[in-house]
Design a protein around this motif. Structure first.
Motif, PDB file in Angstrom:
ATOM      1  N   PRO A 131      -6.968  65.537  26.611  1.00  0.00           N
ATOM      2  CA  PRO A 131      -7.358  66.439  27.703  1.00  0.00           C
ATOM      3  C   PRO A 131      -8.199  67.616  27.178  1.00  0.00           C
ATOM      4  O   PRO A 131      -7.955  68.110  26.067  1.00  0.00           O
ATOM      5  CB  PRO A 131      -6.023  66.938  28.257  1.00  0.00           C
ATOM      6  CG  PRO A 131      -5.011  65.942  27.808  1.00  0.00           C
ATOM      7  CD  PRO A 131      -5.522  65.380  26.519  1.00  0.00           C
ATOM      8  N   PRO A 132      -9.191  68.066  27.959  1.00  0.00           N
ATOM      9  CA  PRO A 132     -10.086  69.143  27.503  1.00  0.00           C
ATOM     10  C   PRO A 132      -9.358  70.386  26.974  1.00  0.00           C
ATOM     11  O   PRO A 132      -9.779  70.961  25.979  1.00  0.00           O
ATOM     12  CB  PRO A 132     -10.907  69.467  28.749  1.00  0.00           C
ATOM     13  CG  PRO A 132     -10.929  68.189  29.516  1.00  0.00           C
ATOM     14  CD  PRO A 132      -9.596  67.552  29.273  1.00  0.00           C
ATOM     15  N   ALA A 133      -8.275  70.779  27.614  1.00  0.00           N
ATOM     16  CA  ALA A 133      -7.568  72.000  27.192  1.00  0.00           C
ATOM     17  C   ALA A 133      -7.003  71.878  25.778  1.00  0.00           C
ATOM     18  O   ALA A 133      -6.802  72.880  25.101  1.00  0.00           O
ATOM     19  CB  ALA A 133      -6.447  72.332  28.169  1.00  0.00           C
ATOM     20  N   LYS A 134      -6.766  70.646  25.322  1.00  0.00           N
ATOM     21  CA  LYS A 134      -6.191  70.432  23.993  1.00  0.00           C
ATOM     22  C   LYS A 134      -7.238  70.081  22.951  1.00  0.00           C
ATOM     23  O   LYS A 134      -6.930  70.018  21.767  1.00  0.00           O
ATOM     24  CB  LYS A 134      -5.121  69.341  24.054  1.00  0.00           C
ATOM     25  CG  LYS A 134      -3.915  69.729  24.884  1.00  0.00           C
ATOM     26  CD  LYS A 134      -2.847  68.671  24.836  1.00  0.00           C
ATOM     27  CE  LYS A 134      -1.627  69.115  25.632  1.00  0.00           C
ATOM     28  NZ  LYS A 134      -0.570  68.105  25.619  1.00  0.00           N
ATOM     29  N   ARG A 135      -8.487  69.824  23.391  1.00  0.00           N
ATOM     30  CA  ARG A 135      -9.568  69.498  22.463  1.00  0.00           C
ATOM     31  C   ARG A 135     -10.181  70.769  21.896  1.00  0.00           C
ATOM     32  O   ARG A 135      -9.916  71.872  22.348  1.00  0.00           O
ATOM     33  CB  ARG A 135     -10.674  68.697  23.188  1.00  0.00           C
ATOM     34  CG  ARG A 135     -10.300  67.296  23.541  1.00  0.00           C
ATOM     35  CD  ARG A 135     -11.533  66.451  23.828  1.00  0.00           C
ATOM     36  NE  ARG A 135     -12.566  67.130  24.578  1.00  0.00           N
ATOM     37  CZ  ARG A 135     -12.856  66.899  25.854  1.00  0.00           C
ATOM     38  NH1 ARG A 135     -12.184  65.997  26.534  1.00  0.00           N
ATOM     39  NH2 ARG A 135     -13.822  67.553  26.448  1.00  0.00           N
ATOM     40  N   SER A 136     -11.069  70.565  20.944  1.00  0.00           N
ATOM     41  CA  SER A 136     -11.767  71.712  20.356  1.00  0.00           C
ATOM     42  C   SER A 136     -12.720  72.357  21.352  1.00  0.00           C
ATOM     43  O   SER A 136     -12.980  73.538  21.299  1.00  0.00           O
ATOM     44  CB  SER A 136     -12.553  71.276  19.118  1.00  0.00           C
ATOM     45  OG  SER A 136     -13.568  70.363  19.499  1.00  0.00           O
ATOM     46  N   ARG A 137     -13.265  71.565  22.275  1.00  0.00           N
ATOM     47  CA  ARG A 137     -14.218  72.051  23.279  1.00  0.00           C
ATOM     48  C   ARG A 137     -15.409  72.728  22.592  1.00  0.00           C
ATOM     49  O   ARG A 137     -15.902  73.753  23.042  1.00  0.00           O
ATOM     50  CB  ARG A 137     -13.539  73.002  24.267  1.00  0.00           C
ATOM     51  CG  ARG A 137     -12.425  72.336  25.042  1.00  0.00           C
ATOM     52  CD  ARG A 137     -11.582  73.308  25.810  1.00  0.00           C
ATOM     53  NE  ARG A 137     -12.262  73.735  27.030  1.00  0.00           N
ATOM     54  CZ  ARG A 137     -11.762  74.616  27.879  1.00  0.00           C
ATOM     55  NH1 ARG A 137     -10.582  75.169  27.640  1.00  0.00           N
ATOM     56  NH2 ARG A 137     -12.418  74.949  28.964  1.00  0.00           N
TER      57      ARG A 137
END
Length: 195
Positions: free
Chosen positions: A27-33
């Motif tokens: 999920p985006p919130a847990k990725r480095s983004r």
């Protein structure tokens, strides 16, 4: 020293980690983004030509964009102040910047941008804005108080999140105290010059 093998090695590792997380559907919130590589190269290109450039980064994540900015700033003896507040990313960011050999160039503040920016010395010549999309407008207003005429603000994700950030771009382009253009690179960048 510019973008040496030490920094390149960390950047390449972070690119592999990001690609792996995306492939696994993290999920985006847990990725480095983190930004795309070409956006990082643009940030380097904006920071490198200036003598003693002073850079403000709002949203450092795990340090990928911080490394690009710091490597660019190092060329002319400049500095980066990077703000990040996600507790899952702070120690990793610090480790990545240190591993890249840029700890002396990048001051990493583990702080909420809304609380930290008013206390920063400034002025800054370059600001990279890559935070929560709903906060861009207020963060730009805060950062603007720390910028000098001729300073550049680069805001990421203005095309990938046009439903949220289209208004941000329109407001920058309508402001007579600024010159601003949407650059269709990667996820879309709003590049703004303070007059």
């Amino acid at each position: 020293m510019t973008l040496d093998d030490r920094a390149r090695g960390v950047l390449e590792r972070l690119e592999r980690e990001d690609a792996d997380e995306r492939a696994r559907g993290v999920p985006p919130a847990k990725r480095s983004r983190q930004v795309a590589r070409t956006t990082g190269e643009l940030l380097f290109a904006l920071a490198a030509p200036s003598r003693e450039v002073s850079v403000l980064e709002i949203g450092g994540s795990r340090g990928y964009s911080t490394i690009w900015l710091a490597a660019g700033a190092r060329v002319g003896g400049g500095r980066v102040v990077s703000l990040e507040n996600d507790p899952r990313k702070l120690a990793v960011r610090r480790g990545n910047v240190e591993e890249a050999g840029l700890a002396e160039v990048a001051e990493l503040l583990d702080a909420d941008a809304f609380e930290a920016i008013p206390g920063l010395a400034g002025p800054f010549d370059l600001c990279f804005l890559d935070a929560e999309k709903d906060d861009y407008e207020r963060l730009f207003a805060l950062a603007r108080t720390k910028l000098r005429p001729g300073s550049v603000v680069v805001a990421d994700n203005v095309l990938s999140h046009v439903e949220t950030l289209g208004a941000y771009s329109a407001a920058r382009q309508a402001d007579p105290g600024l010159v601003s253009v949407t650059v269709p690179l990667d996820r879309g960048l709003e590049v703004t010059v303070v007059l």
